[in-house]
Design a protein around this motif. Sequence first.
Motif, mmCIF file in Angstrom:
data_model
loop_
_atom_site.group_PDB
_atom_site.id
_atom_site.type_symbol
_atom_site.label_atom_id
_atom_site.label_comp_id
_atom_site.label_asym_id
_atom_site.label_seq_id
_atom_site.Cartn_x
_atom_site.Cartn_y
_atom_site.Cartn_z
ATOM 1 N N MET A 1 0.832 -1.196 0.000
ATOM 2 C CA MET A 1 0.000 0.000 0.000
ATOM 3 C C MET A 1 0.873 1.254 0.000
ATOM 4 N N THR A 2 0.486 2.270 -0.789
ATOM 5 C CA THR A 2 1.321 3.478 -0.827
ATOM 6 C C THR A 2 1.203 4.224 0.500
ATOM 7 N N LYS A 3 2.293 4.876 0.844
ATOM 8 C CA LYS A 3 2.283 5.615 2.100
ATOM 9 C C LYS A 3 1.670 6.987 1.863
ATOM 10 N N LYS A 4 0.874 7.426 2.809
ATOM 11 C CA LYS A 4 0.050 8.615 2.633
ATOM 12 C C LYS A 4 0.736 9.885 3.134
ATOM 13 N N VAL A 5 0.159 11.026 2.709
ATOM 14 C CA VAL A 5 0.521 12.321 3.293
ATOM 15 C C VAL A 5 -0.627 12.716 4.222
ATOM 16 N N ILE A 6 -0.275 12.947 5.481
ATOM 17 C CA ILE A 6 -1.274 13.346 6.481
ATOM 18 C C ILE A 6 -0.887 14.728 6.988
ATOM 19 N N THR A 7 -1.800 15.682 6.948
ATOM 20 C CA THR A 7 -1.471 17.025 7.417
ATOM 21 C C THR A 7 -2.217 17.342 8.708
ATOM 22 N N ILE A 8 -1.527 18.052 9.583
ATOM 23 C CA ILE A 8 -2.155 18.495 10.832
ATOM 24 C C ILE A 8 -1.840 19.985 11.018
ATOM 25 N N ASP A 9 -2.862 20.805 10.900
ATOM 26 C CA ASP A 9 -2.692 22.247 11.095
ATOM 27 C C ASP A 9 -3.415 22.683 12.357
ATOM 28 N N GLY A 10 -3.101 23.896 12.787
ATOM 29 C CA GLY A 10 -3.801 24.436 13.946
ATOM 30 C C GLY A 10 -2.965 25.493 14.634
ATOM 31 N N PRO A 11 -3.568 26.190 15.599
ATOM 32 C CA PRO A 11 -2.851 27.271 16.291
ATOM 33 C C PRO A 11 -1.808 26.737 17.262
ATOM 34 N N ALA A 12 -0.957 27.634 17.750
ATOM 35 C CA ALA A 12 0.067 27.283 18.735
ATOM 36 C C ALA A 12 -0.606 26.706 19.975
ATOM 37 N N GLY A 13 -0.021 25.645 20.511
ATOM 38 C CA GLY A 13 -0.490 25.097 21.780
ATOM 39 C C GLY A 13 -1.690 24.172 21.663
ATOM 40 N N ALA A 14 -2.107 23.847 20.436
ATOM 41 C CA ALA A 14 -3.283 22.970 20.289
ATOM 42 C C ALA A 14 -2.914 21.506 20.467
ATOM 43 N N PHE A 136 0.498 21.003 1.016
ATOM 44 C CA PHE A 136 0.050 19.703 0.493
ATOM 45 C C PHE A 136 -1.466 19.737 0.240
ATOM 46 N N PRO A 137 -1.890 20.542 -0.756
ATOM 47 C CA PRO A 137 -3.340 20.651 -0.980
ATOM 48 C C PRO A 137 -3.973 19.319 -1.381
ATOM 49 N N ASP A 138 -3.155 18.390 -1.922
ATOM 50 C CA ASP A 138 -3.701 17.088 -2.333
ATOM 51 C C ASP A 138 -3.425 15.996 -1.293
ATOM 52 N N ALA A 139 -3.135 16.391 -0.078
ATOM 53 C CA ALA A 139 -2.839 15.401 0.976
ATOM 54 C C ALA A 139 -3.970 14.384 1.075
ATOM 55 N N ASP A 140 -3.609 13.175 1.484
ATOM 56 C CA ASP A 140 -4.616 12.113 1.580
ATOM 57 C C ASP A 140 -5.577 12.356 2.741
ATOM 58 N N PHE A 141 -5.026 12.882 3.847
ATOM 59 C CA PHE A 141 -5.854 13.148 5.030
ATOM 60 C C PHE A 141 -5.434 14.480 5.636
ATOM 61 N N LYS A 142 -6.431 15.297 5.954
ATOM 62 C CA LYS A 142 -6.142 16.614 6.539
ATOM 63 C C LYS A 142 -6.894 16.750 7.864
ATOM 64 N N ASP A 196 -11.485 20.759 3.290
ATOM 65 C CA ASP A 196 -11.698 19.311 3.409
ATOM 66 C C ASP A 196 -10.994 18.710 4.635
ATOM 67 N N ALA A 197 -10.638 19.565 5.605
ATOM 68 C CA ALA A 197 -9.969 19.049 6.816
ATOM 69 C C ALA A 197 -11.003 18.585 7.840
#
Length: 227
Positions: A1-14, A136-142, A196-197
Amino acid sequence: MTKKVITIDGPAGAGKSTVSKALADRLKYLYLDTGALYRALAFKALKKNIDVNHPGELAGLCSVTDVVLKNINGKMTVWVDGEDVGEKIRAEEVGLAASTISAYAVVREKLLSLQREAGADGGIVAEGRDMGSVVFPDADFKFYLDADLEERIRRRCGELACRTGGAEPSSVSRDMRARDEQDTNRKIAPLAAAPDAVIIDSTSLTIPQVVEKILEHLSGASVSGKP
Ligand code: DC
Protein backbone atom coordinates in the motif's frame (compact mmCIF):
# COMPACT_ATOMS: atom_id res chain seq x y z
CA MET A 1 0.00 0.00 0.00
CA THR A 2 1.32 3.48 -0.83
CA LYS A 3 2.28 5.62 2.10
CA LYS A 4 0.05 8.62 2.63
CA VAL A 5 0.52 12.32 3.29
CA ILE A 6 -1.27 13.35 6.48
CA THR A 7 -1.47 17.03 7.42
CA ILE A 8 -2.16 18.50 10.83
CA ASP A 9 -2.69 22.25 11.10
CA GLY A 10 -3.80 24.44 13.95
CA PRO A 11 -2.85 27.27 16.29
CA ALA A 12 0.07 27.28 18.74
CA GLY A 13 -0.49 25.10 21.78
CA ALA A 14 -3.28 22.97 20.29
CA GLY A 15 -1.18 19.84 20.79
CA LYS A 16 -0.15 19.43 17.14
CA SER A 17 3.48 18.46 17.78
CA THR A 18 2.79 15.82 20.39
CA VAL A 19 -0.11 14.38 18.43
CA SER A 20 1.80 14.43 15.12
CA LYS A 21 4.84 12.73 16.66
CA ALA A 22 2.70 10.05 18.30
CA LEU A 23 0.77 9.47 15.10
CA ALA A 24 3.94 9.26 12.98
CA ASP A 25 5.31 6.79 15.51
CA ARG A 26 2.21 4.59 15.35
CA LEU A 27 2.21 4.57 11.54
CA LYS A 28 6.01 4.38 11.18
CA TYR A 29 5.83 7.56 9.15
CA LEU A 30 8.18 10.54 9.15
CA TYR A 31 7.21 13.51 11.32
CA LEU A 32 7.73 16.89 9.66
CA ASP A 33 7.67 19.90 11.98
CA THR A 34 7.41 22.81 9.54
CA GLY A 35 7.34 25.41 12.33
CA ALA A 36 10.95 24.42 13.01
CA LEU A 37 11.92 25.76 9.56
CA TYR A 38 10.41 29.19 10.30
CA ARG A 39 11.93 29.11 13.77
CA ALA A 40 15.35 28.27 12.33
CA LEU A 41 15.32 31.32 10.03
CA ALA A 42 13.95 33.51 12.85
CA PHE A 43 16.69 32.26 15.15
CA LYS A 44 19.35 33.37 12.70
CA ALA A 45 17.56 36.71 12.15
CA LEU A 46 17.59 37.39 15.91
CA LYS A 47 21.23 36.33 16.21
CA LYS A 48 22.25 38.63 13.36
CA ASN A 49 20.11 41.54 14.61
CA ILE A 50 18.02 41.51 11.47
CA ASP A 51 14.80 43.52 11.62
CA VAL A 52 12.11 40.80 11.47
CA ASN A 53 9.62 43.35 10.16
CA HIS A 54 11.77 44.55 7.27
CA PRO A 55 11.10 42.74 3.96
CA GLY A 56 14.41 43.87 2.43
CA GLU A 57 16.44 42.61 5.37
CA LEU A 58 14.52 39.33 5.34
CA ALA A 59 15.14 38.93 1.60
CA GLY A 60 18.86 39.41 2.29
CA LEU A 61 18.72 36.84 5.09
CA CYS A 62 16.95 34.31 2.85
CA SER A 63 19.43 34.76 0.02
CA VAL A 64 22.49 34.04 2.17
CA THR A 65 21.05 31.35 4.44
CA ASP A 66 21.30 27.66 3.72
CA VAL A 67 18.38 25.76 5.28
CA VAL A 68 18.41 21.99 4.93
CA LEU A 69 16.14 19.23 6.23
CA LYS A 70 18.03 16.01 6.98
CA ASN A 71 16.50 12.67 7.71
CA ILE A 72 18.76 11.22 10.41
CA ASN A 73 17.69 7.71 11.38
CA GLY A 74 14.07 8.50 10.63
CA LYS A 75 14.09 11.85 12.44
CA MET A 76 13.84 15.07 10.42
CA THR A 77 16.33 17.66 11.65
CA VAL A 78 16.76 21.26 10.55
CA TRP A 79 20.21 22.54 9.65
CA VAL A 80 21.08 26.20 9.14
CA ASP A 81 24.39 27.04 7.45
CA GLY A 82 25.71 23.58 8.29
CA GLU A 83 24.58 23.55 11.93
CA ASP A 84 21.83 21.41 13.49
CA VAL A 85 19.70 24.06 15.24
CA GLY A 86 18.06 21.48 17.54
CA GLU A 87 16.55 22.79 20.75
CA LYS A 88 17.93 26.33 20.41
CA ILE A 89 14.92 27.39 18.38
CA ARG A 90 12.35 26.42 21.02
CA ALA A 91 12.24 29.66 23.05
CA GLU A 92 8.98 31.66 22.97
CA GLU A 93 10.91 34.67 21.65
CA VAL A 94 11.97 32.60 18.61
CA GLY A 95 8.38 31.36 18.10
CA LEU A 96 7.07 34.91 18.05
CA ALA A 97 9.79 36.06 15.63
CA ALA A 98 9.03 32.99 13.45
CA SER A 99 5.39 34.04 13.37
CA THR A 100 6.43 37.57 12.31
CA ILE A 101 8.76 36.54 9.50
CA SER A 102 6.35 33.87 8.27
CA ALA A 103 4.03 36.63 7.04
CA TYR A 104 6.55 37.57 4.32
CA ALA A 105 6.38 35.96 0.87
CA VAL A 106 10.16 35.77 0.52
CA VAL A 107 10.36 33.61 3.64
CA ARG A 108 7.45 31.34 2.72
CA GLU A 109 8.78 30.85 -0.81
CA LYS A 110 12.20 29.89 0.47
CA LEU A 111 10.75 27.15 2.67
CA LEU A 112 8.00 25.83 0.40
CA SER A 113 10.01 23.48 -1.83
CA LEU A 114 11.88 22.01 1.16
CA GLN A 115 8.57 21.00 2.70
CA ARG A 116 7.16 19.58 -0.53
CA GLU A 117 10.31 17.57 -1.18
CA ALA A 118 10.11 16.08 2.30
CA GLY A 119 6.60 14.84 1.57
CA ALA A 120 7.16 13.80 -2.03
CA ASP A 121 7.25 10.05 -1.32
CA GLY A 122 4.41 10.09 1.21
CA GLY A 123 4.69 8.31 4.54
CA ILE A 124 4.69 11.63 6.35
CA VAL A 125 2.78 13.46 9.06
CA ALA A 126 3.28 17.15 8.27
CA GLU A 127 2.48 19.65 10.98
CA GLY A 128 2.11 23.42 10.64
CA ARG A 129 -0.31 26.21 9.76
CA ASP A 130 -0.81 25.78 6.00
CA MET A 131 -0.05 22.11 5.41
CA GLY A 132 -3.51 21.15 4.15
CA SER A 133 -4.30 24.49 2.52
CA VAL A 134 -1.07 25.38 0.67
CA VAL A 135 1.88 23.00 1.02
CA PHE A 136 0.05 19.70 0.49
CA PRO A 137 -3.34 20.65 -0.98
CA ASP A 138 -3.70 17.09 -2.33
CA ALA A 139 -2.84 15.40 0.98
CA ASP A 140 -4.62 12.11 1.58
CA PHE A 141 -5.85 13.15 5.03
CA LYS A 142 -6.14 16.61 6.54
CA PHE A 143 -6.78 17.43 10.17
CA TYR A 144 -7.17 20.76 11.94
CA LEU A 145 -6.49 20.60 15.63
CA ASP A 146 -7.91 23.35 17.80
CA ALA A 147 -8.33 24.08 21.53
CA ASP A 148 -9.57 26.98 23.66
CA LEU A 149 -7.05 29.76 24.18
CA GLU A 150 -6.89 29.29 27.98
CA GLU A 151 -6.17 25.58 27.57
CA ARG A 152 -3.50 26.27 24.94
CA ILE A 153 -1.81 28.75 27.28
CA ARG A 154 -1.92 26.20 30.11
CA ARG A 155 -0.36 23.52 27.90
CA ARG A 156 2.36 25.83 26.60
CA CYS A 157 3.30 26.82 30.18
CA GLY A 158 3.61 23.12 31.05
CA GLU A 159 5.76 22.47 27.99
CA LEU A 160 8.06 25.41 28.72
CA ALA A 161 8.41 24.29 32.33
CA CYS A 162 9.76 20.97 31.06
CA ARG A 163 11.98 22.44 28.39
CA THR A 164 13.41 25.57 29.97
CA GLY A 165 12.47 25.49 33.64
CA GLY A 166 9.47 27.76 33.23
CA ALA A 167 7.98 30.97 31.90
CA GLU A 168 5.63 33.61 33.25
CA PRO A 169 2.03 32.65 32.37
CA SER A 170 1.30 36.31 31.61
CA SER A 171 4.07 36.48 29.01
CA VAL A 172 3.07 33.11 27.50
CA SER A 173 -0.49 34.43 27.24
CA ARG A 174 0.68 37.68 25.60
CA ASP A 175 2.91 35.88 23.09
CA MET A 176 0.25 33.33 22.21
CA ARG A 177 -2.38 36.00 21.60
CA ALA A 178 0.11 37.90 19.42
CA ARG A 179 0.93 34.74 17.46
CA ASP A 180 -2.74 33.87 16.97
CA GLU A 181 -3.34 37.37 15.66
CA GLN A 182 -0.35 37.32 13.28
CA ASP A 183 -0.79 33.75 12.04
CA THR A 184 -4.53 34.14 11.41
CA ASN A 185 -4.54 37.57 9.83
CA ARG A 186 -1.52 37.50 7.53
CA LYS A 187 -2.28 37.83 3.83
CA ILE A 188 -0.26 34.85 2.59
CA ALA A 189 -1.11 31.31 3.69
CA PRO A 190 -2.90 32.35 6.92
CA LEU A 191 -3.70 29.80 9.59
CA ALA A 192 -6.95 28.23 8.45
CA ALA A 193 -8.58 24.84 8.22
CA ALA A 194 -8.59 23.52 4.67
CA PRO A 195 -12.20 23.08 3.50
CA ASP A 196 -11.70 19.31 3.41
CA ALA A 197 -9.97 19.05 6.82
CA VAL A 198 -11.45 17.12 9.73
CA ILE A 199 -11.65 19.56 12.65
CA ILE A 200 -10.85 18.19 16.10
CA ASP A 201 -11.32 20.27 19.25
CA SER A 202 -8.78 18.92 21.73
CA THR A 203 -9.75 21.19 24.66
CA SER A 204 -11.10 18.36 26.78
CA LEU A 205 -9.24 15.48 25.16
CA THR A 206 -5.95 13.87 26.14
CA ILE A 207 -3.21 13.39 23.56
CA PRO A 208 -3.89 9.63 23.25
CA GLN A 209 -7.60 10.37 22.74
CA VAL A 210 -6.81 12.77 19.89
CA VAL A 211 -4.45 10.24 18.31
CA GLU A 212 -7.15 7.56 18.56
CA LYS A 213 -9.69 9.87 16.93
CA ILE A 214 -7.31 10.45 14.02
CA LEU A 215 -6.53 6.75 13.73
CA GLU A 216 -10.27 6.04 13.57
CA HIS A 217 -10.52 8.33 10.54
CA LEU A 218 -7.55 6.64 8.92
CA SER A 219 -8.72 3.12 9.67
CA GLY A 220 -11.69 3.63 7.37
CA ALA A 221 -9.09 3.93 4.61
CA SER A 222 -6.93 1.14 6.06
CA VAL A 223 -3.83 3.28 6.53
CA SER A 224 -1.19 1.41 8.48
CA GLY A 225 2.53 1.58 8.96
CA LYS A 226 2.88 -1.78 7.31
CA PRO A 227 4.08 -1.79 3.70
O1 DC B 1 4.51 25.50 15.07
P1 DC B 1 5.44 26.53 15.66
O2 DC B 1 4.84 27.17 16.87
O3 DC B 1 6.80 25.99 15.91
O4 DC B 1 5.57 27.66 14.52
C1 DC B 1 6.25 28.87 14.72
C2 DC B 1 5.68 29.92 13.79
O5 DC B 1 6.03 29.60 12.43
C3 DC B 1 4.15 30.04 13.78
O6 DC B 1 3.69 30.95 14.77
C4 DC B 1 3.85 30.53 12.39
C5 DC B 1 4.97 29.98 11.54
N1 DC B 1 4.56 28.81 10.76
C6 DC B 1 3.93 29.06 9.56
O7 DC B 1 3.69 30.20 9.21
N2 DC B 1 3.59 28.03 8.76
C7 DC B 1 3.83 26.76 9.12
N3 DC B 1 3.49 25.78 8.30
C8 DC B 1 4.46 26.48 10.35
C9 DC B 1 4.80 27.54 11.17
